[in-house]
Design a protein around this motif. Sequence first.
Motif, PDB file in Angstrom:
ATOM      1  N   GLN A   1       0.805  -1.220   0.000  1.00  0.00           N
ATOM      2  CA  GLN A   1       0.000   0.000   0.000  1.00  0.00           C
ATOM      3  C   GLN A   1       0.841   1.275   0.000  1.00  0.00           C
ATOM      4  OE1 GLN A   1      -2.506  -0.555   3.448  1.00  0.00           O
ATOM      5  NE2 GLN A   1      -3.448  -2.394   2.587  1.00  0.00           N
ATOM      6  N   GLY A   2       2.133   1.147  -0.275  1.00  0.00           N
ATOM      7  CA  GLY A   2       2.985   2.322  -0.386  1.00  0.00           C
ATOM      8  C   GLY A   2       3.604   2.789   0.910  1.00  0.00           C
ATOM      9  N   GLY A   3       3.426   2.026   1.992  1.00  0.00           N
ATOM     10  CA  GLY A   3       4.050   2.374   3.260  1.00  0.00           C
ATOM     11  C   GLY A   3       5.478   1.865   3.329  1.00  0.00           C
ATOM     12  N   VAL A   4       6.153   2.209   4.415  1.00  0.00           N
ATOM     13  CA  VAL A   4       7.482   1.678   4.698  1.00  0.00           C
ATOM     14  C   VAL A   4       7.465   1.062   6.088  1.00  0.00           C
ATOM     15  CG1 VAL A   4       8.680   3.328   3.212  1.00  0.00           C
ATOM     16  CG2 VAL A   4       8.332   3.887   5.624  1.00  0.00           C
ATOM     17  N   VAL A   5       8.439   0.226   6.358  1.00  0.00           N
ATOM     18  CA  VAL A   5       8.496  -0.451   7.655  1.00  0.00           C
ATOM     19  C   VAL A   5       9.917  -0.397   8.189  1.00  0.00           C
ATOM     20  CG1 VAL A   5       8.094  -2.584   8.925  1.00  0.00           C
ATOM     21  CG2 VAL A   5       6.630  -2.004   6.967  1.00  0.00           C
ATOM     22  N   LEU A   6      10.072   0.229   9.323  1.00  0.00           N
ATOM     23  CA  LEU A   6      11.342   0.193  10.042  1.00  0.00           C
ATOM     24  C   LEU A   6      11.396  -1.133  10.783  1.00  0.00           C
ATOM     25  CD1 LEU A   6      13.711   2.240  10.864  1.00  0.00           C
ATOM     26  CD2 LEU A   6      12.507   2.368  13.030  1.00  0.00           C
ATOM     27  N   LEU A   7      12.406  -1.949  10.521  1.00  0.00           N
ATOM     28  CA  LEU A   7      12.453  -3.305  11.050  1.00  0.00           C
ATOM     29  C   LEU A   7      13.756  -3.554  11.792  1.00  0.00           C
ATOM     30  CD1 LEU A   7      10.847  -6.046  10.997  1.00  0.00           C
ATOM     31  CD2 LEU A   7      12.355  -6.686   9.094  1.00  0.00           C
ATOM     32  N   HIS A   8      13.642  -4.195  12.955  1.00  0.00           N
ATOM     33  CA  HIS A   8      14.815  -4.601  13.727  1.00  0.00           C
ATOM     34  C   HIS A   8      15.243  -5.992  13.261  1.00  0.00           C
ATOM     35  CE1 HIS A   8      17.107  -6.196  17.182  1.00  0.00           C
ATOM     36  NE2 HIS A   8      17.466  -4.940  17.354  1.00  0.00           N
ATOM     37  N   VAL A   9      16.482  -6.080  12.779  1.00  0.00           N
ATOM     38  CA  VAL A   9      17.052  -7.353  12.332  1.00  0.00           C
ATOM     39  C   VAL A   9      18.425  -7.509  12.977  1.00  0.00           C
ATOM     40  CG1 VAL A   9      15.807  -7.362  10.135  1.00  0.00           C
ATOM     41  CG2 VAL A   9      18.059  -6.260  10.269  1.00  0.00           C
ATOM     42  N   PHE A  10      19.156  -8.507  12.525  1.00  0.00           N
ATOM     43  CA  PHE A  10      20.521  -8.693  13.019  1.00  0.00           C
ATOM     44  C   PHE A  10      21.510  -8.581  11.864  1.00  0.00           C
ATOM     45  CE2 PHE A  10      17.983 -10.394  16.380  1.00  0.00           C
ATOM     46  CZ  PHE A  10      18.643  -9.953  17.516  1.00  0.00           C
ATOM     47  N   LEU A  11      22.578  -7.889  12.136  1.00  0.00           N
ATOM     48  CA  LEU A  11      23.703  -7.757  11.211  1.00  0.00           C
ATOM     49  C   LEU A  11      24.947  -7.830  12.094  1.00  0.00           C
ATOM     50  CD1 LEU A  11      23.842  -7.297   8.110  1.00  0.00           C
ATOM     51  CD2 LEU A  11      24.462  -4.934   8.617  1.00  0.00           C
ATOM     52  N   GLU A  12      25.196  -9.052  12.596  1.00  0.00           N
ATOM     53  CA  GLU A  12      26.167  -9.331  13.653  1.00  0.00           C
ATOM     54  C   GLU A  12      25.659  -8.859  15.014  1.00  0.00           C
ATOM     55  OE1 GLU A  12      30.007  -7.830  12.436  1.00  0.00           O
ATOM     56  OE2 GLU A  12      30.351  -9.603  11.198  1.00  0.00           O
ATOM     57  N   VAL A  13      25.088  -7.660  15.078  1.00  0.00           N
ATOM     58  CA  VAL A  13      24.415  -7.154  16.279  1.00  0.00           C
ATOM     59  C   VAL A  13      23.029  -6.673  15.860  1.00  0.00           C
ATOM     60  CG1 VAL A  13      26.560  -6.476  17.418  1.00  0.00           C
ATOM     61  CG2 VAL A  13      25.393  -4.847  15.938  1.00  0.00           C
ATOM     62  N   GLY A  14      22.203  -6.269  16.840  1.00  0.00           N
ATOM     63  CA  GLY A  14      20.902  -5.718  16.521  1.00  0.00           C
ATOM     64  C   GLY A  14      21.031  -4.490  15.631  1.00  0.00           C
ATOM     65  N   HIS A  15      20.112  -4.360  14.677  1.00  0.00           N
ATOM     66  CA  HIS A  15      20.284  -3.347  13.643  1.00  0.00           C
ATOM     67  C   HIS A  15      18.920  -2.966  13.068  1.00  0.00           C
ATOM     68  CE1 HIS A  15      22.347  -1.186  10.486  1.00  0.00           C
ATOM     69  NE2 HIS A  15      21.897  -1.975   9.527  1.00  0.00           N
ATOM     70  N   TYR A  16      18.765  -1.705  12.689  1.00  0.00           N
ATOM     71  CA  TYR A  16      17.530  -1.248  12.050  1.00  0.00           C
ATOM     72  C   TYR A  16      17.754  -1.015  10.563  1.00  0.00           C
ATOM     73  CZ  TYR A  16      15.545  -0.283  16.682  1.00  0.00           C
ATOM     74  OH  TYR A  16      15.066  -0.383  17.956  1.00  0.00           O
ATOM     75  N   VAL A  17      16.774  -1.472   9.762  1.00  0.00           N
ATOM     76  CA  VAL A  17      16.772  -1.226   8.323  1.00  0.00           C
ATOM     77  C   VAL A  17      15.372  -0.729   7.943  1.00  0.00           C
ATOM     78  CG1 VAL A  17      18.539  -2.957   7.827  1.00  0.00           C
ATOM     79  CG2 VAL A  17      16.111  -3.616   7.793  1.00  0.00           C
ATOM     80  N   LEU A  18      15.246  -0.221   6.725  1.00  0.00           N
ATOM     81  CA  LEU A  18      13.967   0.292   6.250  1.00  0.00           C
ATOM     82  C   LEU A  18      13.467  -0.559   5.095  1.00  0.00           C
ATOM     83  CD1 LEU A  18      11.934   2.726   6.616  1.00  0.00           C
ATOM     84  CD2 LEU A  18      13.036   3.673   4.563  1.00  0.00           C
ATOM     85  N   LEU A  19      12.306  -1.201   5.269  1.00  0.00           N
ATOM     86  CA  LEU A  19      11.676  -1.961   4.197  1.00  0.00           C
ATOM     87  C   LEU A  19      10.860  -1.005   3.333  1.00  0.00           C
ATOM     88  CD1 LEU A  19      10.284  -5.047   6.181  1.00  0.00           C
ATOM     89  CD2 LEU A  19      12.650  -4.521   5.539  1.00  0.00           C
TER      90      LEU A  19
END
Length: 205
Positions: free
Chosen positions: A106-124
Amino acid sequence: MKNFLIYQSSEYDCGPVSLINGIRYLFDREEIYPDVIKFIMLYCMDTYNEAGELCKHGTSAAAMNFVSSWLNHFSQVKPFPIHCEFLSGESVTISKGNKIYNALLQGGVVLLHVFLEVGHYVLLTGIEDDNVLLFDPYYEEEGTPEFDAEYYTEGISFINDQPKKANRAISMERLNRFSKGYYEMGDFSCREALIMFNTRNPDYT
């Protein structure tokens, strides 16, 4: 005019940078209030590391939830058409028809907590078949061991021609894993997501 998405300035600001990238993705530069940027930077990076050093443990889920509430309130008193919803625990999964998946359609974005060796935020920022498009704010160059390991990991593809949208495509299967490898969400106890919409987007419902 849409801005380019940006990278971290330090090892610890993936949270506020991903939030600002969400604002950049959803709104033209001329629409963005400077107090929104100021507030995000002021209230993120709110944690201490084991040595008692402020900011050096990144941004807490509580801060993300607080920013979500603040943005919703801001939209009620200013002509800034944003709507946010904070999710945690078992509600943070990605599959066809669920809340995060539909938000991206629907055109939104999602800030998501994932792991990249440590906890990390990315934008979907989107969905393509069984892959999720995302922008990782942690800049690395080819030739570094971490970059090279990630480059050859199954379920991860690099995107080099969409600087206003994405620099990775990650399989939904990988994102949904309960382990803590590259771009995996881990156990429900550490899962969090912040959905953000521009309510003027014609796809928003």
